[in-house]
Structures are given as structure tokens and as C-alpha cells.
Scaffold this motif. Structure first.
Motif, mmCIF file in Angstrom:
data_model
loop_
_atom_site.group_PDB
_atom_site.id
_atom_site.type_symbol
_atom_site.label_atom_id
_atom_site.label_comp_id
_atom_site.label_asym_id
_atom_site.label_seq_id
_atom_site.Cartn_x
_atom_site.Cartn_y
_atom_site.Cartn_z
ATOM 1 N N LEU A 165 9.671 -8.564 -0.948
ATOM 2 C CA LEU A 165 8.652 -7.208 -0.327
ATOM 3 C C LEU A 165 7.155 -7.657 -0.778
ATOM 4 O O LEU A 165 6.510 -7.954 -2.255
ATOM 5 C CB LEU A 165 9.036 -5.765 -1.050
ATOM 6 C CG LEU A 165 10.444 -5.536 -0.531
ATOM 7 C CD1 LEU A 165 10.574 -4.397 -0.940
ATOM 8 C CD2 LEU A 165 10.477 -5.465 1.516
ATOM 9 N N ASP A 166 6.156 -7.298 0.542
ATOM 10 C CA ASP A 166 4.920 -6.709 0.279
ATOM 11 C C ASP A 166 4.892 -4.998 0.090
ATOM 12 O O ASP A 166 5.010 -4.613 1.726
ATOM 13 C CB ASP A 166 4.191 -7.577 1.548
ATOM 14 C CG ASP A 166 3.689 -8.902 1.156
ATOM 15 O OD1 ASP A 166 3.462 -9.081 -0.129
ATOM 16 O OD2 ASP A 166 3.044 -9.786 1.423
ATOM 17 N N VAL A 167 4.257 -4.964 -0.912
ATOM 18 C CA VAL A 167 4.486 -2.910 -1.100
ATOM 19 C C VAL A 167 2.475 -2.487 -0.573
ATOM 20 O O VAL A 167 1.529 -3.091 -1.561
ATOM 21 C CB VAL A 167 4.368 -2.541 -2.242
ATOM 22 C CG1 VAL A 167 4.359 -1.193 -2.322
ATOM 23 C CG2 VAL A 167 6.033 -3.127 -2.342
ATOM 24 N N ASN A 168 2.568 -1.532 0.536
ATOM 25 C CA ASN A 168 1.290 -1.011 0.594
ATOM 26 C C ASN A 168 0.956 0.478 0.331
ATOM 27 O O ASN A 168 1.878 1.242 0.636
ATOM 28 C CB ASN A 168 0.933 -1.720 1.672
ATOM 29 C CG ASN A 168 0.136 -3.085 1.779
ATOM 30 O OD1 ASN A 168 -0.974 -3.279 1.874
ATOM 31 N ND2 ASN A 168 1.239 -3.791 2.566
ATOM 32 N N VAL A 169 -0.112 0.903 0.145
ATOM 33 C CA VAL A 169 -0.172 2.488 0.112
ATOM 34 C C VAL A 169 -0.769 2.733 1.179
ATOM 35 O O VAL A 169 -2.110 2.803 0.979
ATOM 36 C CB VAL A 169 -0.248 2.855 -1.329
ATOM 37 C CG1 VAL A 169 -1.039 4.666 -1.320
ATOM 38 C CG2 VAL A 169 0.543 3.002 -2.815
ATOM 39 N N VAL A 170 -0.587 3.001 1.841
ATOM 40 C CA VAL A 170 -1.839 3.747 3.070
ATOM 41 C C VAL A 170 -2.033 5.033 3.563
ATOM 42 O O VAL A 170 -2.495 5.127 4.084
ATOM 43 C CB VAL A 170 -0.885 3.075 4.196
ATOM 44 C CG1 VAL A 170 -0.836 1.921 4.707
ATOM 45 C CG2 VAL A 170 0.235 4.213 4.319
ATOM 46 N N SER A 171 -1.565 5.516 2.360
ATOM 47 C CA SER A 171 -2.192 7.232 2.737
ATOM 48 C C SER A 171 -1.672 7.525 1.098
ATOM 49 O O SER A 171 -0.263 7.940 0.593
ATOM 50 C CB SER A 171 -1.390 8.337 3.554
ATOM 51 O OG SER A 171 -1.876 9.220 3.026
ATOM 52 N N ALA A 172 -2.913 8.006 0.086
ATOM 53 C CA ALA A 172 -2.772 8.812 -1.036
ATOM 54 C C ALA A 172 -3.342 9.734 -1.393
ATOM 55 O O ALA A 172 -4.955 9.473 -0.349
ATOM 56 C CB ALA A 172 -3.083 7.545 -2.624
ATOM 57 N N TYR A 173 -4.190 10.739 -2.452
ATOM 58 C CA TYR A 173 -5.291 11.592 -2.661
ATOM 59 C C TYR A 173 -5.125 11.616 -3.760
ATOM 60 O O TYR A 173 -4.589 12.359 -4.562
ATOM 61 C CB TYR A 173 -5.210 12.483 -1.390
ATOM 62 C CG TYR A 173 -4.264 13.376 -2.124
ATOM 63 C CD1 TYR A 173 -4.464 15.044 -2.753
ATOM 64 C CD2 TYR A 173 -2.969 13.271 -1.492
ATOM 65 C CE1 TYR A 173 -3.776 15.703 -2.947
ATOM 66 C CE2 TYR A 173 -2.189 14.231 -1.576
ATOM 67 C CZ TYR A 173 -1.944 15.465 -1.930
ATOM 68 O OH TYR A 173 -0.991 16.271 -2.165
ATOM 69 N N SER A 174 -6.649 12.247 -4.108
ATOM 70 C CA SER A 174 -6.535 13.079 -5.422
ATOM 71 C C SER A 174 -7.594 14.552 -5.299
ATOM 72 O O SER A 174 -8.352 15.074 -4.049
ATOM 73 C CB SER A 174 -7.026 11.805 -6.657
ATOM 74 O OG SER A 174 -8.732 11.970 -6.287
ATOM 75 N N ASP A 175 -7.532 14.984 -6.728
ATOM 76 C CA ASP A 175 -8.357 15.958 -6.469
ATOM 77 C C ASP A 175 -9.855 15.732 -5.802
ATOM 78 O O ASP A 175 -10.752 16.717 -5.155
ATOM 79 C CB ASP A 175 -8.758 17.048 -7.976
ATOM 80 C CG ASP A 175 -7.390 17.128 -8.141
ATOM 81 O OD1 ASP A 175 -6.636 17.532 -6.953
ATOM 82 O OD2 ASP A 175 -7.347 17.524 -9.574
ATOM 83 N N SER A 176 -10.466 14.740 -6.462
ATOM 84 C CA SER A 176 -11.940 14.478 -6.293
ATOM 85 C C SER A 176 -11.835 13.422 -4.839
ATOM 86 O O SER A 176 -13.004 13.186 -4.341
ATOM 87 C CB SER A 176 -13.039 13.975 -7.771
ATOM 88 O OG SER A 176 -12.457 12.674 -7.510
ATOM 89 N N THR A 177 -11.222 12.371 -5.019
ATOM 90 C CA THR A 177 -11.294 11.806 -3.830
ATOM 91 C C THR A 177 -10.007 11.993 -2.738
ATOM 92 O O THR A 177 -8.560 12.035 -2.381
ATOM 93 C CB THR A 177 -11.053 10.472 -3.753
ATOM 94 O OG1 THR A 177 -11.901 10.098 -5.274
ATOM 95 C CG2 THR A 177 -10.759 9.011 -2.845
#
Length: 951
Positions: A779-791
């Protein structure tokens, strides 16, 4: 100092002496003899004097002077001087010649000698005969019991006995007949023998003040009884009495004057004052001219009105035997010259020296060490003593400061040790370190060493002038007694001086957080500095400095922080409002900035802030330095301490990120996938959030392996994302296509600076061997969508999982059991778990081992059918010619082409027996273990590894 001597003593109440006559065991001070002199003067036995000094009461009396006293006492009519009676008596003696002639004519003195020796001092025996003879008394043949009064004295012995009968010579062990007598002693025994009324006269000498008169500022009185004692000729610290000082007004006492009178020489005699077995004054020599010792207290005694204090008067003698000394307190010196003292004089006891000489204790070592300020239980130094020619018991000793700082401001909790065991107790004053309560025996000529340990509470800069120099220079500073006699030993002091070398203050910083952290702009409650500072002593911090890296100006800090607060021992400072001494530097030196460090108790300093959303990226470090401190005891300020905390752990400000990385928890070893499996793992990875918490919404999985179509592996949409730590499934929408697995609609949170591990589980299709063949999945893993309070948008990847998976049949399952009722037959059960295909067993690798205790056992191994009785040499056994051995390595048994060759049908199992053939008795410890099984399915050969042992 000293534990006061145990003496052979004849106890005499001083109050009784003032009401009766002189005893040979007690000689009173000159002032006590005054009433007797006045009584004789009232009877015209001696001339009246205008002052006490005129009677010369402490002087020795000559034979001629005594003759006049005796003649007047007997009321004889004087006969004119006859120069023919004695060759050394003529008119040059004046009226003394008349008195000698009178006594000779009356037969009181003998004329059988050619010389009278008029200027010789009178012995006690001669005085007794001349005084009693003048009064018409005769000698008595009844012995008074004096050991030194024998027939060798002739008729003098009888007069001594008679003086005892009259009560003018008290009962005692010795009379000392050949010792000289004083004028005062003569007047007292003469008054006794004549039966005169004492104290009723009005002579010009006045009367002794009444003890206990409380009209003055300070009253002095005798506490308890004074005693007459026989002591060694070199006795130390002999207690001759105790005095009680009672304040009628507030008063400060600094000295006590003790007078010595009596027979013998006072050369080498010293006097000190003690309390509770400890010397509390200097050791003062008796003035050979005035016979006074003005003893100064180590510390001025302050008495409030109504308070009292008691002191023991301690006398040490050196030199001659057969000496007699009486002691009287004649004056008490006060700070206020106008203060009045009543109750004086106070008559103390008397000591008679014998020919016995006590042994000597020598101070052989006084050695002290360098110490560290602020540390506890340090080795301060050691003191060693050597016993003399008798066994002794050490009782205590005192070290006196020669120079240096007040010891109470430098040392605390001082203890004494002998051989590692705590002994006695130690007290310290500004200039004395006193060890009491010892009880350590030392054999003759042997040594004993004491170690002194304590806490160092010194607050200073380590200047040499502060170093404490200690010595034992006074004989009263050491207390030891002879075991056989109970006498206090003499002491040989030392010139050695030990130095406690005081170092600068030891301040200890302890960081409460040594871990670097990363935060994002806008982060709140960010800890930039958190440390405790403590020391082993107490002081005030009067100046400290905080330095911040990078060296931002006040304006720059206001751009990067919305709040920045320094808290020192509960006090808050708004650093955004405080002025800087230089960019990034703050100095705290105002009175209000002072804080106290108590011994052993930490003070916490913290710097916390809230970053602005526009905070610049970069790394922060903080350093706090204690510059100046203040000694609480004396108010001295110590500058240049400069004890730094060192830099704090880094706090890095950067935008939030998410890292895809290897899982910190390893996956199972197997890299095979099987048909019709449920929740089969095909990969795992780790997610690490930096700067702040990150929430993941979408992850995609691609295949870096050779399998081109995920749908050949995955049954439908059955894919799960599972937390490795707790096996909880992440809620997600799953979409499986030929080229990608997509997980969407998630709310997967990863806390700041934390890593979470996840695994991908799938349900597999049937007949993977056909569908996948030899293709692989990685498997090749990609996080394509995430966020934080500042970003708002964060991505990560790709990350390629570290395991590559291939399709495989479900391997056969094995069990190995020892056949019931045997020790050498093992049943190996082989189960086919597949419902699709039969499996043919080609080879099995197996080993049989005995325990070490059966290492003398040997045998052969072979396979046979279940229930067979074949031995390893039988035709029905597998590998009859090449069987395995016990002990020996694992053996690979080949079933192909043998009558034992067998196939295991789908969802069924087969038993085979592993037989151990031996000429020995089979031990119970035999264990069989299977390591490898080679099997064949549809013409394809597979090998599976095992570690299956018999039960």
C-alpha cells in the motif's frame, strides 16, 4: 568545658562554718575571718584596724606574732624581754620579745631549745599547742582519727586531739599538721578555743553583707552545698560550688570574680564557670598577687527581672601536693556600671591536693575540610584524642573559633560520629562547637577519633575571611575521666588549627520539562520556561536576569504574543509591559522583585504565553540567572553569584503539519493473504501531528505492488481503518475501485506532538490463488484532506507501507501430542483448513529432545501410521534406513513415494505417529517439535514454517 570531677570529699556546709569554728578540712576566705579578727580586737588580743586589709588575714603568721596573740588571749601579765632565753630573740623584736618571754616563763613554750625561730611561719600543729597551751589546755591522749597525726609529733599530737575535742578542729581524714597557717585561720581557732562571741562586735572592719539581700539589681547566693574535697595534685574542672544569680531588675552580667585563699601556692591554678556540664566562660588563671580570677563569660548573660541563672565554679590545679585552697565569689561584673550587686561574698568549698596525679589526655589531631554551601550532611572534619597511662572515658570536648564567620550562620544540624555511629550531641554558638553526652571508653595509650558532620547554610561569596578556623586551646575544652578513679583527666592541648573552608553558595536548578515541543501560531498556554531553584540554606534573591532567544525587542514580542507572563514563587510579571535592559533581556532588581529561597524548599519560575495568529515561525529558548543574594541573618549582600539555569528546552513555532510514517508498532510477521478471510491485514502506518492537533478527513490507498486490480483482493467494499492501540474502527465511507481504495467522511484526530498507528483490514475474495496468482500488494498511503485550528488544508504522503503481501493457501494446522500411556510415541495431527482443495503432504521436519538431566539417553525416530506397532527398523516405518536420532538435529522426513505418503482432504485431518525407538528406558522428558511442512496443491509446492511442540 568538662564533666565535673568525682572526688574523695569531706562535705561541709558553708552555712554551718559561719556559725561554728574552723575545721582543719576547711579554710575560709579572708572576708570570713574578719568577724574573728574583730572579736579578738574587741578583747584587745590584737590591735583594732581601720579596714579589713589592716588585719592581713591571708598572710602567714610568724611564731613571734602567734606568741603575742597567745599571751594576750591567755590574759598573761607581760614579762620584760629576756634576751638570754633564746639566741635569736632579743629587744630588736620589740613587744614580741616580751610576749615570747611571757609564754616561756609561763611554760607555754619550751626553753629547752637554743632558738625560738621567731620569724618562721607557724605550722598547724604549733598553732594548736601555743593557742590551747596559753588558755591552760593540755594535750589529749584520745586520737581524733587524723591519719597524719602520729606519735612522731610528740606532745603536739595531744593538742591537736584536744582541738578536735573542743570542736575547733573538725573531723576529717587528714589534719596536715606541718602545713603553714594564715593569720585569719589562727584568729578563728583562737576565738573558738577562747569561746568568744562572734559577730557581736562593732569593729571598724564592718560586717559581711547578708546573703540573699535583694535590695540591689542582682542578688548572688550559694546554690546547694559547698564541699571540702581531696583532689589530685593536677586535678581539672573541680566543682567547688555553685552560685545563683537572681535579677531584681533587668541586668547584663559579663564577669564573675573568684578569690582564692589558703595554704600553698596558687601558681598554675585556673578558674572557669560551667552550666550543664559545659564550660561557658574563659579559663582564667588566678593572679598570684591578688589571688583573684576575674572570669569572663563567653556570652554576656542577659537576665530579665525575676529571672535567675546558676553557674558551677570550676577549678583546675597544677603542681604541688598538700596544698589547701578556699574559694569565695567576691564580685560580679555587669555591663551597667551603676547596677548594684548584693549577697556578696559567697563562700564556696575548699580543695586539698593529694600526691596522686591524674593521667593526661592529648589532643592529637584537629583537622577540618572544605565544604559546599547549601549541601547537607557534609563531613566538616575530625578530632582525635590519645589517652595517657590509664583507661579513660571521653565525655565531651569544645572547639573554639579562632576566626571566621558566626558559626550559627554557616552550620546547622551538626552531629558527632565515632566509627560511623552517631554519638553524643553537638551544639554551636557564634564561636563555640561543643560536643557533650559522650560515653566512649579508650584504653591506655590508645586513640579515639570523632567525625563531625553537618548542614552548611552559609550564604556568602566564599571569601577566605569567612572560613571558620577551629582549635582546642584550653584544658577545660576537653572532658574525660579515669575509669578506675573517676577523676577528671588533665589535658594536653594542641596548637593545631582546623579550617572549614566555605565555598560560594550552591544553587541548584532543576528543569521541570526537558522535552522540546512544536506549536502553531495562535497556540495558547505555551510553556517557554519551567524550572525549580533551591539550595540547602536560606537567603533572599535580590537580583536575577531573564534572557530570551531570539533577542526580540518589546515590540516584536508584542507582535508574536497576545500574553506573556513570568511567574516567580506565585508573583506574576507581565513581560509585554516590562522594560528590557537589552533586546531579549530583562533584569529584576527592584525591592518588590526580591524572593526568598528557604533551605531545601524549591521555588518555581515559569514563563508562559499565548501566541498570536500572526506569530513568526522560529525557536524560543529562555535562560534565568540568579545574580545577587542577601544573607538573611546578617543582611550582607553577595554579588556576582551568577548561577544560571541553562537554556530551556526549545519551543518551535511552525505551521501545523501531519507526517505519514512507519507504524511504531510492528505488523505480524506473515505477509500472506488467504481466500475467504475476514479482517485480514494488508498494511499499517503512523500519523504524527506537529505544532497542533490535526483532524484527518480523507485517506487514499494506492498499490505500489504488482496487483493491478484491488477488486480481485477485496470482497465488495469491506475495508476498515483500525486504531492499532485499541482496535477501534474509524468511521469512514469506503470506495474500492480497481486502482484505489478511498476512505472519506472521517473525523480522525491526532493530538499535537503525538503519533497514532493505524492498520488496513479487508475481507478477501474466494480463490485468491487463481485471482491474484503471484501478484503482490504493497500500500501507498496518502492523506488528501486534513485541517487544524490554524491551517485549513493539510495533506501528507505518500507513504509506502513496509510489507508486501502475496496470495497463499491457508496452510495446514498442526498439533503434536504425546500418545496416551506412552513416553516415546507422539501423534502429529495435520488439518486441511481449506474448503477448496485437497493437500498432499510431502515432507515434515521434526526433532525429539530429552531434558538435560536425561542427556545419557539415545534413540532413533521414525514415522508410522497411527495405531501401528512398527519399530524404526520395520518395513512399515518411514526412513527405516535413514531415521532421525535422539539426541540429534531436526530431521526432514520425506513421505513422497513411500507407503506412508498421504493426502488430507478439504476440511479434514490425518494423524501420523512419530515413534522413538531405543534400547534404554524411555524418560518422561521427551519432547517433539515440528518446524517445517512441505505440501502440494494442484501441482504447486508450498512450504510453511512452524514451531509446534508436544504438550
Amino acid at each position: 568545658m568538662g564533666t565535673f570531677s568525682k572526688k574523695v570529699a569531706s562535705f561541709v556546709s558553708i552555712v554551718a562554718l559561719m556559725a561554728t569554728t574552723l575545721g582543719t578540712s576547711v579554710a575560709s576566705a579572708a572576708s570570713e575571718f574578719l568577724p574573728y579578727a574583730e572579736a579578738l580586737a574587741n578583747k584587745s588580743v590584737i590591735n583594732t584596724q581601720s579596714s579589713e586589709a589592716g588585719y592581713r588575714l591571708g598572710d602567714k603568721i610568724t611564731r613571734a606574732e602567734l606568741a603575742k596573740v597567745a599571751a594576750n588571749l591567755g590574759s598573761y601579765t607581760m614579762t620584760a624581754c629576756d634576751a638570754n632565753l633564746y639566741t635569736d630573740v632579743d629587744s630588736s623584736l620589740g613587744d614580741l620579745c616580751d610576749a615570747i618571754t611571757t609564754l616561756a616563763t609561763a611554760g607555754v613554750v619550751s626553753t629547752s631549745f637554743t632558738k625560738f625561730r621567731p620569724n618562721d611561719h607557724v605550722t598547724r600543729a604549733e598553732m594548736s599547742k601555743m593557742v590551747l597551751g596559753a588558755l591552760g589546755e593540755t594535750g589529749s591522749s584520745t586520737s581524733a582519727g587524723y591519719q597524719d597525726v602520729t606519735s612522731a609529733l610528740g606532745d603536739l599530737a595531744g593538742f591537736i586531739n584536744r582541738a578536735n575535742e573542743l570542736g575547733c578542729a573538725r573531723d576529717a581524714m587528714y589534719f596536715r599538721p606541718n602545713a603553714s597557717t594564715s593569720r585569719g585561720e589562727t584568729f578563728k581557732i583562737a576565738s573558738c578555743a577562747a569561746g568568744l562571741n562572734i559577730g557581736g562586735g562593732t569593729g571598724t572592719g564592718g560586717t559581711t553583707p547578708t546573703p540573699g539581700d535583694t535590695t540591689g539589681s542582682l542578688d548572688v547566693s550559694l546554690e546547694g552545698k559547698a564541699v571540702a574535697q581531696y583532689v589530685p595534685m593536677n586535678a581539672s574542672s573541680v566543682k567547688v560550688g555553685s552560685i545563683k544569680l537572681t535579677a531584681n531588675k533587668d541586668v547584663k552580667v559579663k564577669t564573675v570574680t573568684v578569690n582564692r585563699s589558703g595554704l600553698g601556692d596558687s601558681q598554675g591554678m585556673t578558674i572557669a564557670l560551667g552550666q550543664g556540664g559545659t564550660t561557658v566562660s574563659e579559663n582564667r588563671s588566678v593572679n598570684t598577687s591578688t589571688q583573684d580570677a576575674i572570669v569572663r563569660l563567653n556570652d554576656t548573660l542577659e537576665l530579665k527581672k525575676g529571672e535567675s541563672a546558676t553557674f558551677d565554679v570550676l577549678v583546675s590545679v597544677s603542681g604541688t601536693s598538700n596544698s589547701q585552697s578556699q574559694f569565695t565569689v567576691t564580685a560580679v561584673g555587669t555591663v551597667d556600671a551603676a547596677a548594684t550587686v548584693t549577697g556578696l561574698p559567697v563562700t564556696l568549698g575548699l580543695i586539698n591536693t593529694t600526691s596522686y596525679k591524674v593521667s593526661k589526655v592529648t589532643v592529637s589531631t584537629v583537622a577540618f575540610n572544605g565544604v559546599t554551601s547549601g549541601k547537607n550532611d557534609q563531613n566538616l572534619g575530625r578530632v582525635k584524642f590519645q589517652a595517657g597511662n590509664r583507661n579513660i572515658t571521653m565525655k565531651g570536648f569544645t572547639l573554639t573559633k579562632e576566626s571566621g564567620i558566626d558559626m550559627t550562620r554557616a552550620l546547622a544540624n551538626v552531629k558527632a560520629y565515632k566509627g560511623g555511629e552517631e554519638v553524643g550531641s553537638v551544639s554551636i554558638t557564634s564561636d563555640k562547637m561543643t560536643v557533650t553526652g559522650l560515653d566512649n571508653q579508650v584504653d591506655r595509650n590508645n586513640t579515639i577519633e570523632y567525625e563531625l558532620r553537618g548542614d552548611v547554610i552559609y550564604v556568602g561569596d566564599g571569601n577566605a575571611n569567612d572560613d571558620i578556623k577551629l582549635k582546642i586551646s584550653e584544658t577545660t575544652d576537653v572532658s574525660a575521666i579515669e575509669d578506675d578513679t573517676g577523676y577528671t583527666t588533665s589535658v594536653q592541648t594542641s596548637t593545631a588549627v582546623g579550617t572549614i573552608d566555605l565555598s560560594s553558595l550552591d544553587i541548584i536548578w532543576t528543569k521541570n520539562n526537558n522535552k522540546s515541543i512544536t506549536v502553531a501560531p495562535g497556540a495558547s498556554d505555551v510553556s517557554l520556561f519551567d524550572a525549580d531553584v533551591k539550595a540547602g540554606t536560606e537567603f533572599d534573591v535580590t537580583k536575577f536576569t531573564l534572557k530570551l532567544t531570539p533577542t526580540y525587542t518589546g515590540g516584536q514580542l508584542n507582535n508574536n504574543f497576545t500574553t506573556l507572563t513570568l511567574t516567580v514563587d506565585g508573583t506574576d510579571y507581565d513581560m509585554l509591559q516590562k522594560s528590557q535592559s537589552a533586546p531579549g533581556e530583562y533584569v529584576f532588581s527592584a525591592t518588590s522583585d526580591k524572593f526568598r529561597i528557604n533551605a531545601g524548599t524549591p521555588v518555581t519560575l515559569r514563563l508562559k504565553g499565548n501566541l498570536s495568529n500572526a506569530a513568526a515561525t522560529g525557536s524560543y529558548q529562555v535562560n534565568v540567572t540568579i545574580n545577587n543574594v542577601k544573607n538573611i541573618s546578617n543582611g550582607n549582600t553577595v554579588t556576582g553569584v551568577n548561577k544560571s539555569s541553562g537554556n530551556s528546552a526549545k519551543v518551535t513555532v511552525e505551521n501545523a503539519t501531519l507526517n505519514l510514517k512507519a507504524s511504531s508498532v510492528a505488523a505480524p510477521d506473515s505477509t500472506k493473504v488467504y481466500s475467504n478471510a475476514t479482517d485480514l491485514e494488508i498494511g499499517r502506518f503512523g500519523l504524527e501531528a506537529k505544532a497542533e492537533k490535526v483532524t484527518v478527513r480523507e485517506i487514499t490507498l494506492d498499490n505500489a505492488g504488482s496487483l493491478a486490480d484491488f477488486t480481485k483482493l477485496v470482497s465488495g467494499q469491506n475495508v476498515k481503518l483500525v486504531n492499532v492501540a485499541d482496535n477501534s474502527e474509524v468511521s469512514a465511507s469506503v470506495e474500492v475501485t480497481a486502482t484505489q481504495i478511498k476512505l472519506t467522511g472521517m473525523s480522525l484526530s491526532v493530538d499535537k506532538d503525538m503519533t497514532k498507528n493505524y492498520k488496513i483490514l479487508v475481507d478477501t475474495n474466494s480463490d485468491l490463488i487463481t485471482e491474484m496468482g503471484t501478484d503482490t500488494v504493497q500500500l501507498d498511503v496518502n492523506v488528501v484532506s486534513a485541517y487544524s485550528d490554524s491551517t485549513s488544508s493539510i495533506t501528507a504522503g505518500p507513504y509506502t507501507c513496509d510489507k508486501t503481501y502475496t496470495a497463499a493457501l491457508i496452510p495446514p494446522a498442526l498439533t503434536v501430542t504425546k500418545k496416551s500411556g506412552t513416553e516415546n510415541v507422539f501423534v502429529i495431527n495435520i488439518a486441511n483448513q481449506s474448503s477448496d482443495d485437497d493437500i498432499q503432504i510431502n515432507k515434515i521436519k521434526v526433532q525429539v529432545r530429552p531434558d538435560a538431566e536425561d542427556d545419557g539417553y539415545s534413540g532413533a525416530t521414525c514415522f508410522r501410521n497411527a495405531g501401528s506397532s512398527d519399530t524404526c527398523d520395520g518395513s512399515g516405518a518411514l526412513d527405516a534406513a535413514g531415521h532421525g536420532s535422539v539426541p540429534g538435529p531436526a530431521k526432514m522426513f520425506n513421505f513422497v513415494g513411500h507407503s506412508l505418503e498421504f493426502t488430507v482432504s478439504t476440511n479434514s485431518n490425518v494423524d501420523k505417529e512419530l515413534y522413538v525407538d531405543s534400547y534404554y528406558n524411555n524418560p518422561t522428558s521427551l519432547v517433539a517439535e515440528v518446524f517445517v511442512v512441505e505440501y502440494e496443491v494442484n501441482g504447486n509446492v508450498y512450504t510453511e514454517s512452524y514451531n509446534v511442540k508436544s504438550n
